[in-house]
Scaffold this active site. Structure first.
Site, PDB file in Angstrom:
ATOM      1  N   CYS A   1       0.814  -1.255  -0.152  1.00  0.00           N
ATOM      2  CA  CYS A   1       0.091  -0.047   0.019  1.00  0.00           C
ATOM      3  C   CYS A   1       0.956   1.201   0.145  1.00  0.00           C
ATOM      4  CB  CYS A   1      -0.876  -0.074   1.293  1.00  0.00           C
ATOM      5  SG  CYS A   1      -1.681  -1.671   1.580  1.00  0.00           S
TER       6      CYS A   1
ATOM      7  N   ARG B   1       1.339   1.716  -5.941  1.00  0.00           N
ATOM      8  CA  ARG B   1       1.409   0.438  -4.805  1.00  0.00           C
ATOM      9  C   ARG B   1       0.051   0.029  -4.493  1.00  0.00           C
ATOM     10  NH1 ARG B   1       6.184   1.917  -2.251  1.00  0.00           N
ATOM     11  NH2 ARG B   1       5.484   0.880  -0.512  1.00  0.00           N
TER      12      ARG B   1
ATOM     13  N   TRP C   1      -3.617  -1.983  -1.207  1.00  0.00           N
ATOM     14  CA  TRP C   1      -3.511  -3.350  -2.046  1.00  0.00           C
ATOM     15  C   TRP C   1      -3.941  -4.226  -0.974  1.00  0.00           C
ATOM     16  CZ3 TRP C   1      -1.060  -8.035  -2.066  1.00  0.00           C
ATOM     17  CH2 TRP C   1      -1.207  -8.810  -3.161  1.00  0.00           C
TER      18      TRP C   1
ATOM     19  N   ASN D   1       1.218   0.045   5.918  1.00  0.00           N
ATOM     20  CA  ASN D   1       1.819  -0.718   4.606  1.00  0.00           C
ATOM     21  C   ASN D   1       2.330  -1.902   5.194  1.00  0.00           C
ATOM     22  OD1 ASN D   1       2.640  -1.774   2.155  1.00  0.00           O
ATOM     23  ND2 ASN D   1       4.475  -0.645   2.493  1.00  0.00           N
ATOM     24  N   GLY D   2       2.005  -3.219   4.954  1.00  0.00           N
ATOM     25  CA  GLY D   2       2.783  -4.364   5.387  1.00  0.00           C
ATOM     26  C   GLY D   2       1.752  -5.427   5.851  1.00  0.00           C
TER      27      GLY D   2
ATOM     28  N   GLU E   1       8.322 -14.002 -20.377  1.00  0.00           N
ATOM     29  CA  GLU E   1       8.071 -12.619 -20.190  1.00  0.00           C
ATOM     30  C   GLU E   1       6.838 -12.021 -20.988  1.00  0.00           C
ATOM     31  OE1 GLU E   1       8.187  -8.625 -18.981  1.00  0.00           O
ATOM     32  OE2 GLU E   1       8.578 -10.343 -18.118  1.00  0.00           O
TER      33      GLU E   1
ATOM     34  N   LYS F   1       3.371 -10.620 -19.550  1.00  0.00           N
ATOM     35  CA  LYS F   1       2.814  -9.083 -20.040  1.00  0.00           C
ATOM     36  C   LYS F   1       1.426  -9.426 -20.465  1.00  0.00           C
ATOM     37  CE  LYS F   1       5.020  -6.737 -18.667  1.00  0.00           C
ATOM     38  NZ  LYS F   1       5.956  -7.088 -18.149  1.00  0.00           N
TER      39      LYS F   1
ATOM     40  N   GLU G   1      -1.106 -10.317 -17.525  1.00  0.00           N
ATOM     41  CA  GLU G   1      -1.001  -9.061 -16.402  1.00  0.00           C
ATOM     42  C   GLU G   1      -1.902  -7.941 -16.834  1.00  0.00           C
ATOM     43  OE1 GLU G   1       2.235  -7.301 -14.456  1.00  0.00           O
ATOM     44  OE2 GLU G   1       3.536  -7.634 -16.390  1.00  0.00           O
TER      45      GLU G   1
ATOM     46  N   HIS H   1       5.682 -33.040 -24.929  1.00  0.00           N
ATOM     47  CA  HIS H   1       5.593 -33.792 -23.728  1.00  0.00           C
ATOM     48  C   HIS H   1       4.716 -33.456 -22.852  1.00  0.00           C
ATOM     49  CE1 HIS H   1       9.714 -35.251 -24.618  1.00  0.00           C
ATOM     50  NE2 HIS H   1      10.180 -33.711 -24.829  1.00  0.00           N
TER      51      HIS H   1
ATOM     52  N   LYS I   1       2.467  -1.775  -8.542  1.00  0.00           N
ATOM     53  CA  LYS I   1       4.126  -1.691  -9.207  1.00  0.00           C
ATOM     54  C   LYS I   1       5.219  -2.448  -8.369  1.00  0.00           C
ATOM     55  CE  LYS I   1       6.677  -0.178 -12.108  1.00  0.00           C
ATOM     56  NZ  LYS I   1       6.704  -0.735 -13.398  1.00  0.00           N
TER      57      LYS I   1
HETATM   58  C1  AGP Z   1       5.973  -6.979 -13.995  1.00  0.00           C
HETATM   59  O1  AGP Z   1       5.342  -6.261 -15.105  1.00  0.00           O
HETATM   60  C2  AGP Z   1       5.364  -6.952 -12.980  1.00  0.00           C
HETATM   61  N1  AGP Z   1       5.057  -5.607 -12.479  1.00  0.00           N
HETATM   62  C3  AGP Z   1       6.052  -7.543 -11.710  1.00  0.00           C
HETATM   63  O2  AGP Z   1       6.376  -8.885 -12.233  1.00  0.00           O
HETATM   64  C4  AGP Z   1       7.695  -7.185 -11.443  1.00  0.00           C
HETATM   65  O3  AGP Z   1       8.458  -7.572 -12.237  1.00  0.00           O
HETATM   66  C5  AGP Z   1       7.714  -7.835 -10.105  1.00  0.00           C
HETATM   67  O4  AGP Z   1       7.140  -7.497  -9.110  1.00  0.00           O
HETATM   68  C6  AGP Z   1       9.260  -7.519  -9.627  1.00  0.00           C
HETATM   69  O5  AGP Z   1       9.351  -6.203  -9.454  1.00  0.00           O
HETATM   70  P1  AGP Z   1      10.726  -5.279  -9.300  1.00  0.00           P
HETATM   71  O6  AGP Z   1      11.672  -5.508 -10.177  1.00  0.00           O
HETATM   72  O7  AGP Z   1      10.307  -3.985  -8.830  1.00  0.00           O
HETATM   73  O8  AGP Z   1      11.423  -6.015  -8.006  1.00  0.00           O
END
Ligand code: AGP
Length: 614
Positions: free
Chosen positions: A2, A27, A76, A102-103, A486, A490, A493, A509, A609
C-alpha cells in the site's frame, strides 16, 4: 503493498497528502482514505472510499475535511476484501487514534482475540485495525506514549510501516517501520512522510530514510527517532537526487505506451552511462578486478519480469564471460539449501528496489556471507542501501505496473556487464567489447522501427482479432524461452487473458494437448541456425494440430514465416540480442490487445507496481 503518506506542518495537509497518494497509487488502488485532526478541537475526522484517489477526491466535494496534521493511504488488499470498512484509515474504539499501514501484521488474529476479550469492538477484517486497538490498550497502561509505542512495536510481528495521529497529541505524528519502506522529507516548518520519496519530490530534497526497526515522533520542525528498545537514534537528513514529477505521460494515452516508446533512449543511456563508468564499475559493485578475474559463479535473483531478465542474462554471462550462472526466483530461494562458494556473487535485479521477496532473499544470502550487488532502477530504494554494491538502471521513472522499459534496461545493462567481465577476464578484446556496445545501439533502433513498421496493422486489425481469444500459449527455445515467459506474463497481467509459456521442445511432452484452432500460439524465433531448425519442427507440430501461429521471426527465416498465420519479421542481430530486438514490438502488441479489451492498462486489477509484502 500500500502507500502511506502523511503531513505535519504550517499548512493544511489535505492537498499535499492527496497529491502524494496520487503519485504513489501504483502501490495499490483497491481503496483510499484520508484522516486529519480537526483544527478547532483535534477530533479525528476522515473520509475513505473504494477505488482510487480520484474517488476520494470526489468525496471531498460533500465533505471538505481539513487539518494541519493529516495522513492518507491507498490500499492493495491482503487481509479483508475491497470495501469501505476495510479501507484505511482505521481507528481505536474511541476514534481518538487513526492509523494507516503498509505491510502485514502476522499475529493480528491472536491480538484481535485478546482485545475482543478486553471488550474492543472491531469494524474491519484488516490486520491494520488491530494496531490502533493495541495502542489504545497500551495507553491505558503507559502514561508516556513513548513507552506505549515501545511495547507496541515489540508486540507486533511481521513487516510494517505505519503512521498514526492522535487527538491527544495534536501537533505530532507517530510512525514506525520494520522491513516495509518509510521516509521523511523536511521542509520549512513542515514534515512530509511517505512510503516513497516520490510523494514529496517536488517539495524537498532533504530526506531521511528511516532505519529498519525504528519508530519516530514527528513534529513540524523536529523528529525524534528511537530503536525498538527506546534508545534514541542519531539520524541525519541527506540531500537526495529526487526524480522529476511533472506530467509523465508526454501526451501518450497510457504510461505503458510512453514507457514502450522510451526504450530506444533507455538503451542509449545505458550504453553511454556504463561506458562512462567503465573504469570504476567493479568498485561500484564493491569488487576488484582480480575478484572479477577469479569469479566462478553469479547468482541472479529477482521476481516477475526482473526474474525473466535474469533468465535471459544467464546466457550472456555463461557464453560471453564463461561464468556459471544460477538464476534464483527470490520468493523461493531462501527456502532452499544454500551451497557457499567463495568465488561467487549475487546480483539482485529489481525495478523498484523494494520487492520484499527479493529483499528477504538478499538477507538470506548476506547471512551466508555472500557478496551482494543491487541492479536497480530506483537509486533511493531499500535494496541499494542494503547491498554491498550498486549498479544503476537507466530506465527513468517507470509508472505503469506492467514493467516494460525496466526489463529492457535490465537486459541491456547485464549484456554490457557480461562483456565487461569477459574483457576483464581476457575472453574478448577491446574491439569485440566495443562491437557489443554498438550491437546494443543497433537493437535500440530496431525496437523503435519495428513498432513503427507494424503499428498500423496491429491497431487496425490484429489487436481486435487476438482480443477475442481467452487463452494463449507462448513458446521459445534457448534464450527465447525466458523471453516467451516474459511475453506471457505481459499479456496475462494487462489483458487478463489466461496464458502459459513453455520451452518449445517441451511441447510434445504435454502442452501440445492444449493446441487446437482456438489456441493462439506465439512463437519467438532464434537467430542461431541449428536452434532455428529445431524450433521450426515445433511450429510444424502446432500447425499439424490446426494451431493458430503468431510468429516473431528474423529476416530470411522463410519456412517459419510461411507457416505463420500472423508474422512479425525482425532484422537479424547477434543471437544473444534476439529477444531484446523483439521486446518493443511484443510489448506494443500485447498493449494493443489489452487496450482493445478496454483494460485499465496502467493499473491492472489485483496488482501493484512494487510488491513490499511477502
Ligand atoms: C512486471 O510487469 C510486474 N510488475 C512484476 O512481475 C514485477 O516485475 C515484479 O513484481 C518485480 O518487481 P521489481 O522489479 O520492482 O522487483
Amino acid at each position: 503493498m500500500c502507500s502511506v503518506v502523511g503531513y505535519v506542518g504550517k499548512n493544511l495537509s489535505r492537498s499535499f497528502v492527496m497529491q502524494g497518494l496520487a503519485r504513489l497509487e501504483y502501490r495499490g488502488y483497491d481503496s483510499a482514505g484520508f484522516a486529519c485532526l480537526h483544527p478547532s478541537d483535534n477530533r479525528v475526522i476522515y473520509a475513505k472510499v473504494e477505488g482510487g484517489v480520484s474517488n476520494l477526491l470526489k468525496s471531498f466535494d460533500s465533505l471538505p475535511i481539513e487539518g494541519y496534521v493529516g495522513l492518507g493511504h491507498t490500499r492493495w488488499s491482503t487481509h479483508g476484501g475491497i470495501s469501505t470498512d476495510n479501507a484505511h484509515p482505521h481507528f481505536d474504539c474511541k476514534r481518538k487514534i487513526s492509523i494507516v499501514h503498509n505491510g502485514i501484521v502476522e499475529n493480528h488474529r491472536d491480538l484481535r482475540r485478546e482485545l475482543e476479550q478486553e471488550g474492543h469492538i472491531f469494524h474491519s477484517e484488516t490486520d491494520t485495525e488491530v494496531i490502533a486497538h493495541v495502542l489504545e490498550s497500551l495507553l491505558t497502561r503507559h502514561e508516556n506514549p513513548k513507552n506505549a509505542v515501545i511495547e507496541l512495536v515489540n508486540t507486533l510481528e511481521g513487516a510494517y510501516a505505519f503512521a498514526i495521529i492522535m487527538s491527544d497529541q495534536p501537533d505530532s505524528m507517530i510512525v514506525a517501520r520494520k522491513r516495509s519502506p518509510l521516509c521523511l522529507g523536511s521542509g520549512e516548518d513542515e514534515m512530509f512522510i511517505a512510503s516513497d520519496l516520490l510523494a514529496f519530490a517536488d517539495k524537498t530534497n532533504k530526506v531521511l530514510f528511516l532505519p529498519d526497526e525504528c519508530f519516530a515522533f514527528i513534529k513540524k520542525d523536529s523528529v525524534e527517532v528511537f530503536d525498538f528498545n527506546g534508545k534514541k537514534l542519531s539520524t541525519r537528513f541527506q540531500i537526495v537526487d529526487v526524480p522529476q514529477v511533472d506530467d509523465l505521460k508526454n501526451g501518450f494515452e497510457h504510461y505503458m505506451l510512453k514507457e514502450i516508446y522510451d526504450q530506444k533512449k533507455v538503451i542509449k543511456d545505458t550504453v553511454s552511462n556504463y561506458k562512462a563508468q567503465a573504469s570504476s564499475i567493479w568498485h561500484q559493485m564493491g569488487l576488484s578486478a582480480p575478484q572479477i578475474k577469479c569469479l566462478q559463479r553469479i547468482s541472479l535473483i529477482g521476481c516477475g519480469t526482473s526474474w525473466h531478465a535474469g533468465l535471459v542474462a544467464q546466457f550472456f554471462f555463461e557464453s560471453i564471460a564463461g561464468i556459471k550462472v544460477e538464476v534464483g526466483l527470490a520468493s523461493e530461494m531462501r527456502y532452499r539449501t544454500f551451497f557457499p562458494d567463495p568465488y561467487s556473487i549475487a546480483i539482485a535485479i529489481s525495478q523498484s528496489g523494494e520487492t520484499a521477496d527479493t529483499l528477504e532473499a538478499l538477507r538470506f544470502l548476506q547471512n551466508h556471507k555472500m557478496h551482494t550487488v543491487a541492479l536497480v532502477n530506483v537509486s533511493s530504494s531499500t535494496m541499494v542501501r542494503q547491498t554491498a554494491g550498486y549498479l544503476p538502471l537507466y530506465a527513468g521513472l517507470e509508472v505503469s505496473v506492467a514493467s516494460t522499459k525496466a526489463f529492457t534496461a535490465q537486459v541491456a545493462a547485464l549484456y554490457w556487464l557480461a562483456n565487461a567481465m569477459a574483457y576483464e577476464r581476457g575472453k574478448i578484446d577491446k574491439d569485440t567489447f566495443k562491437a557489443a556496445e554498438d550491437e546494443l545501439l543497433v537493437v535500440a533502433e530496431i525496437i523503435e522501427n519495428s513498432i513503427e513498421e507494424y503499428k498500423r496493422e496491429i491497431t487496425e486489425t490484429l489487436a481486435a482479432k487476438y482480443a477475442q481469444y481467452s487463452t494463449a500459449l507462448f513458446l521459445g527455445r534457448h534464450i527465447a524461452h525466458p523471453f516467451a515467459m516474459e511475453a506471457s506474463l505481459k499479456l496475462k497481467e494487462i489483458s487478463y487473458i489466461f496464458t502459459d509459456s513453455y520451452p518449445a521442445g517441451e511441447l510434445k511432452h504435454g502442452p501440445l494437448a492444449l493446441v487446437d484452432e482456438k489456441m493462439p500460439v506465439f512463437i519467438f524465433s532464434v537467430v542461431d541456425e541449428e536452434l532455428y531448425h529445431k524450433l521450426l519442427t515445433n511450429a510444424q507440430e502446432v500447425k499439424a494440430r490446426k494451431g493458430h501461429l503468431i510468429v516473431f521471426a528474423f529476416e530470411g527465416q522463410t519456412e517459419l514465416i510461411e507457416l505463420a498465420d500472423t508474422v512479425f519479421i525482425i532484422p537479424k542481430v547477434n543471437p544473444l540480442l534476439g529477444p531484446l530486438a523483439m521486446t518493443g514490438l511484443m510489448q506494443f502488441f500485447v498493449y494493443s490487445i489489452a487496450k482493445e479489451l478496454g483494460r485499465p492498462i496502467d493499473k491492472p486489477r489485483n496488482l501493484a507496481k512494487s510488491v513490499t509484502v511477502e
